[in-house]
Design a protein around this motif. Structure first.
Motif, PDB file in Angstrom:
ATOM      1  N   MET A   1       0.856  -1.593   0.003  1.00  0.00           N
ATOM      2  CA  MET A   1      -0.400   0.390   0.146  1.00  0.00           C
ATOM      3  C   MET A   1       1.126   0.830  -0.024  1.00  0.00           C
ATOM      4  SD  MET A   1      -2.511   1.399   3.073  1.00  0.00           S
ATOM      5  CE  MET A   1      -3.648   0.128   3.015  1.00  0.00           C
ATOM      6  N   ASN A   2       0.660   2.136  -0.969  1.00  0.00           N
ATOM      7  CA  ASN A   2       1.321   3.307  -1.229  1.00  0.00           C
ATOM      8  C   ASN A   2       0.537   4.504  -0.337  1.00  0.00           C
ATOM      9  OD1 ASN A   2       0.036   4.833  -3.061  1.00  0.00           O
ATOM     10  ND2 ASN A   2       0.234   4.229  -4.522  1.00  0.00           N
ATOM     11  N   ASP A   3       1.674   5.706   0.033  1.00  0.00           N
ATOM     12  CA  ASP A   3       1.385   6.857   0.940  1.00  0.00           C
ATOM     13  C   ASP A   3      -0.483   7.381   0.402  1.00  0.00           C
ATOM     14  OD1 ASP A   3       3.156   6.203   2.925  1.00  0.00           O
ATOM     15  OD2 ASP A   3       4.004   7.741   2.087  1.00  0.00           O
ATOM     16  N   SER A   4      -0.540   6.959  -0.998  1.00  0.00           N
ATOM     17  CA  SER A   4      -1.791   7.679  -1.135  1.00  0.00           C
ATOM     18  C   SER A   4      -3.381   7.252  -0.975  1.00  0.00           C
ATOM     19  CB  SER A   4      -1.274   8.439  -2.337  1.00  0.00           C
ATOM     20  OG  SER A   4      -1.667   6.700  -3.519  1.00  0.00           O
ATOM     21  N   ASP A   5      -2.735   5.996  -1.253  1.00  0.00           N
ATOM     22  CA  ASP A   5      -3.559   5.092  -0.694  1.00  0.00           C
ATOM     23  C   ASP A   5      -3.880   5.495   0.804  1.00  0.00           C
ATOM     24  OD1 ASP A   5      -3.752   3.274  -3.614  1.00  0.00           O
ATOM     25  OD2 ASP A   5      -2.785   1.958  -2.843  1.00  0.00           O
ATOM     26  N   PHE A   6      -2.947   4.613   1.504  1.00  0.00           N
ATOM     27  CA  PHE A   6      -3.237   5.171   3.095  1.00  0.00           C
ATOM     28  C   PHE A   6      -4.559   6.057   3.444  1.00  0.00           C
ATOM     29  CE2 PHE A   6      -2.132   6.099   7.148  1.00  0.00           C
ATOM     30  CZ  PHE A   6      -1.974   5.615   8.302  1.00  0.00           C
ATOM     31  N   ASP A   7      -3.597   7.280   2.513  1.00  0.00           N
ATOM     32  CA  ASP A   7      -4.000   8.667   2.860  1.00  0.00           C
ATOM     33  C   ASP A   7      -5.549   8.918   2.469  1.00  0.00           C
ATOM     34  OD1 ASP A   7      -1.464   9.883   3.890  1.00  0.00           O
ATOM     35  OD2 ASP A   7      -1.077  11.168   1.927  1.00  0.00           O
ATOM     36  N   LEU A   8      -5.633   7.824   1.634  1.00  0.00           N
ATOM     37  CA  LEU A   8      -7.281   7.632   1.022  1.00  0.00           C
ATOM     38  C   LEU A   8      -7.646   6.873   2.478  1.00  0.00           C
ATOM     39  CD1 LEU A   8      -9.657   8.598  -1.182  1.00  0.00           C
ATOM     40  CD2 LEU A   8      -9.352   6.470  -1.995  1.00  0.00           C
ATOM     41  N   ILE A   9      -7.663   6.345   3.068  1.00  0.00           N
ATOM     42  CA  ILE A   9      -8.445   5.443   3.617  1.00  0.00           C
ATOM     43  C   ILE A   9      -8.241   5.946   5.297  1.00  0.00           C
ATOM     44  CG2 ILE A   9      -8.038   3.386   5.260  1.00  0.00           C
ATOM     45  CD1 ILE A   9      -7.114   1.791   2.682  1.00  0.00           C
ATOM     46  N   LEU A  10      -7.221   6.688   5.187  1.00  0.00           N
ATOM     47  CA  LEU A  10      -7.507   7.358   6.495  1.00  0.00           C
ATOM     48  C   LEU A  10      -8.505   9.357   7.002  1.00  0.00           C
ATOM     49  CD1 LEU A  10      -6.178   8.748   9.423  1.00  0.00           C
ATOM     50  CD2 LEU A  10      -4.356   9.431   7.829  1.00  0.00           C
ATOM     51  N   ILE A  11      -8.971   9.323   5.154  1.00  0.00           N
ATOM     52  CA  ILE A  11     -10.265  10.575   5.173  1.00  0.00           C
ATOM     53  C   ILE A  11     -11.037   9.520   5.155  1.00  0.00           C
ATOM     54  CG2 ILE A  11     -10.713  11.656   3.921  1.00  0.00           C
ATOM     55  CD1 ILE A  11      -7.563  12.712   2.860  1.00  0.00           C
ATOM     56  N   LYS A  12     -11.093   8.506   4.440  1.00  0.00           N
ATOM     57  CA  LYS A  12     -12.745   7.759   4.468  1.00  0.00           C
ATOM     58  C   LYS A  12     -12.992   7.337   5.787  1.00  0.00           C
ATOM     59  CE  LYS A  12     -12.903   6.049   0.345  1.00  0.00           C
ATOM     60  NZ  LYS A  12     -12.736   4.608  -0.448  1.00  0.00           N
ATOM     61  N   LYS A  13     -12.252   6.753   6.475  1.00  0.00           N
ATOM     62  CA  LYS A  13     -12.471   6.577   7.887  1.00  0.00           C
ATOM     63  C   LYS A  13     -12.350   7.589   9.082  1.00  0.00           C
ATOM     64  CE  LYS A  13     -10.091   2.229   8.458  1.00  0.00           C
ATOM     65  NZ  LYS A  13      -9.141   1.779   9.447  1.00  0.00           N
ATOM     66  N   LEU A  14     -11.631   8.827   8.677  1.00  0.00           N
ATOM     67  CA  LEU A  14     -12.152  10.246  10.116  1.00  0.00           C
ATOM     68  C   LEU A  14     -13.612  10.284   9.381  1.00  0.00           C
ATOM     69  CD1 LEU A  14      -8.750  11.797   9.324  1.00  0.00           C
ATOM     70  CD2 LEU A  14      -9.358  10.952  11.524  1.00  0.00           C
ATOM     71  N   ALA A  15     -13.591  11.319   8.204  1.00  0.00           N
ATOM     72  CA  ALA A  15     -14.868  11.179   7.542  1.00  0.00           C
ATOM     73  C   ALA A  15     -16.221  10.424   8.435  1.00  0.00           C
ATOM     74  CB  ALA A  15     -15.428  11.355   6.529  1.00  0.00           C
ATOM     75  N   LEU A  16     -16.250   9.228   9.179  1.00  0.00           N
ATOM     76  CA  LEU A  16     -17.127   8.392   8.783  1.00  0.00           C
ATOM     77  C   LEU A  16     -17.343   8.631  10.729  1.00  0.00           C
ATOM     78  CD1 LEU A  16     -16.961   5.352   6.616  1.00  0.00           C
ATOM     79  CD2 LEU A  16     -19.097   7.458   6.363  1.00  0.00           C
ATOM     80  N   ASN A  17     -16.077   9.118  11.010  1.00  0.00           N
ATOM     81  CA  ASN A  17     -15.889   9.598  13.129  1.00  0.00           C
ATOM     82  C   ASN A  17     -16.631  10.318  13.716  1.00  0.00           C
ATOM     83  OD1 ASN A  17     -15.483   9.284  15.389  1.00  0.00           O
ATOM     84  ND2 ASN A  17     -13.204   8.563  14.849  1.00  0.00           N
ATOM     85  N   ASN A  18     -18.219  10.069  14.309  1.00  0.00           N
ATOM     86  CA  ASN A  18     -18.566  10.779  14.682  1.00  0.00           C
ATOM     87  C   ASN A  18     -17.954  12.001  16.174  1.00  0.00           C
ATOM     88  OD1 ASN A  18     -20.593   9.998  12.958  1.00  0.00           O
ATOM     89  ND2 ASN A  18     -21.603   8.481  13.525  1.00  0.00           N
ATOM     90  N   ASN A  19     -17.064  11.203  16.399  1.00  0.00           N
ATOM     91  CA  ASN A  19     -16.732  11.941  17.410  1.00  0.00           C
ATOM     92  C   ASN A  19     -15.747  12.489  17.024  1.00  0.00           C
ATOM     93  OD1 ASN A  19     -17.383   9.849  19.418  1.00  0.00           O
ATOM     94  ND2 ASN A  19     -15.488   8.754  18.179  1.00  0.00           N
ATOM     95  N   LEU A  20     -15.579  13.806  15.809  1.00  0.00           N
ATOM     96  CA  LEU A  20     -14.782  14.587  15.245  1.00  0.00           C
ATOM     97  C   LEU A  20     -15.796  14.871  14.735  1.00  0.00           C
ATOM     98  CD1 LEU A  20     -11.940  12.290  13.402  1.00  0.00           C
ATOM     99  CD2 LEU A  20     -11.754  14.032  15.340  1.00  0.00           C
ATOM    100  N   SER A  21     -15.336  16.823  14.438  1.00  0.00           N
ATOM    101  CA  SER A  21     -15.963  17.769  13.838  1.00  0.00           C
ATOM    102  C   SER A  21     -15.224  17.533  12.273  1.00  0.00           C
ATOM    103  CB  SER A  21     -15.760  18.867  14.579  1.00  0.00           C
ATOM    104  OG  SER A  21     -14.551  19.565  14.614  1.00  0.00           O
ATOM    105  N   LYS A  22     -15.805  18.946  11.469  1.00  0.00           N
ATOM    106  CA  LYS A  22     -14.839  18.875  10.283  1.00  0.00           C
ATOM    107  C   LYS A  22     -13.886  19.125  10.815  1.00  0.00           C
ATOM    108  CE  LYS A  22     -15.254  20.871   5.835  1.00  0.00           C
ATOM    109  NZ  LYS A  22     -16.205  21.572   4.795  1.00  0.00           N
ATOM    110  N   SER A  23     -13.754  20.335  11.274  1.00  0.00           N
ATOM    111  CA  SER A  23     -11.906  20.715  11.652  1.00  0.00           C
ATOM    112  C   SER A  23     -11.203  19.792  11.841  1.00  0.00           C
ATOM    113  CB  SER A  23     -12.448  22.144  12.347  1.00  0.00           C
ATOM    114  OG  SER A  23     -13.543  23.214  11.623  1.00  0.00           O
ATOM    115  N   GLU A  24     -11.744  19.266  12.702  1.00  0.00           N
ATOM    116  CA  GLU A  24     -10.558  17.797  13.728  1.00  0.00           C
ATOM    117  C   GLU A  24     -10.123  17.492  13.139  1.00  0.00           C
ATOM    118  OE1 GLU A  24     -12.873  18.714  18.211  1.00  0.00           O
ATOM    119  OE2 GLU A  24     -13.801  17.343  17.342  1.00  0.00           O
ATOM    120  N   MET A  25     -11.194  16.514  12.257  1.00  0.00           N
ATOM    121  CA  MET A  25     -10.420  15.363  10.828  1.00  0.00           C
ATOM    122  C   MET A  25      -9.769  15.993  10.198  1.00  0.00           C
ATOM    123  SD  MET A  25     -12.988  14.389   7.940  1.00  0.00           S
ATOM    124  CE  MET A  25     -13.050  15.737   6.744  1.00  0.00           C
ATOM    125  N   ASN A  26     -10.153  17.470   9.885  1.00  0.00           N
ATOM    126  CA  ASN A  26      -9.378  18.390   9.037  1.00  0.00           C
ATOM    127  C   ASN A  26      -7.417  18.076   9.703  1.00  0.00           C
ATOM    128  OD1 ASN A  26      -9.746  19.101   6.173  1.00  0.00           O
ATOM    129  ND2 ASN A  26     -10.862  20.160   7.306  1.00  0.00           N
TER     130      ASN A  26
END
Length: 89
Positions: A1-26
């Motif tokens: 898995m390269n860095d861009s694949d990992f980053d995409l998975i990370l963004i998806k997981k953060l976006a679906l996390n109800n514990n985080l605001s949009k700013s915190e996710m960023n």
């Protein structure tokens, strides 16, 4: 898995996390790979410094970020607390 694949998975997981605001996710995404200063975060979010300071302090208090004093003894460096169970990663 390269860095861009990992980053995409990370963004998806953060976006679906109800514990985080949009700013915190960023901020978590921005600080995931390396430590950042509040100035770096302010430039990334395009926010004024006082608002960034409030956000970063709240995120440290929630355990999402860790901070340490830089070598210059004036600047704090922020990194993601990857062991926080609220991140669900």
């Amino acid at each position: 898995m390269n860095d861009s694949d990992f980053d995409l998975i990370l963004i998806k997981k953060l976006a679906l996390n109800n514990n985080l605001s949009k700013s915190e996710m960023n901020v978590i995404f921005f600080c995931w790979h390396s430590q950042k200063t509040s100035h770096d975060v302010a430039e990334y979010l395009k926010w004024a410094s006082p608002n960034v300071a409030r956000l970063l302090l709240a995120m440290v208090n929630k355990g999402f970020l860790q901070r340490q004093l830089a070598d210059d003894k004036k600047t704090y460096l922020y990194s993601v607390n990857k062991s926080n169970p609220l991140l669900e990663i």
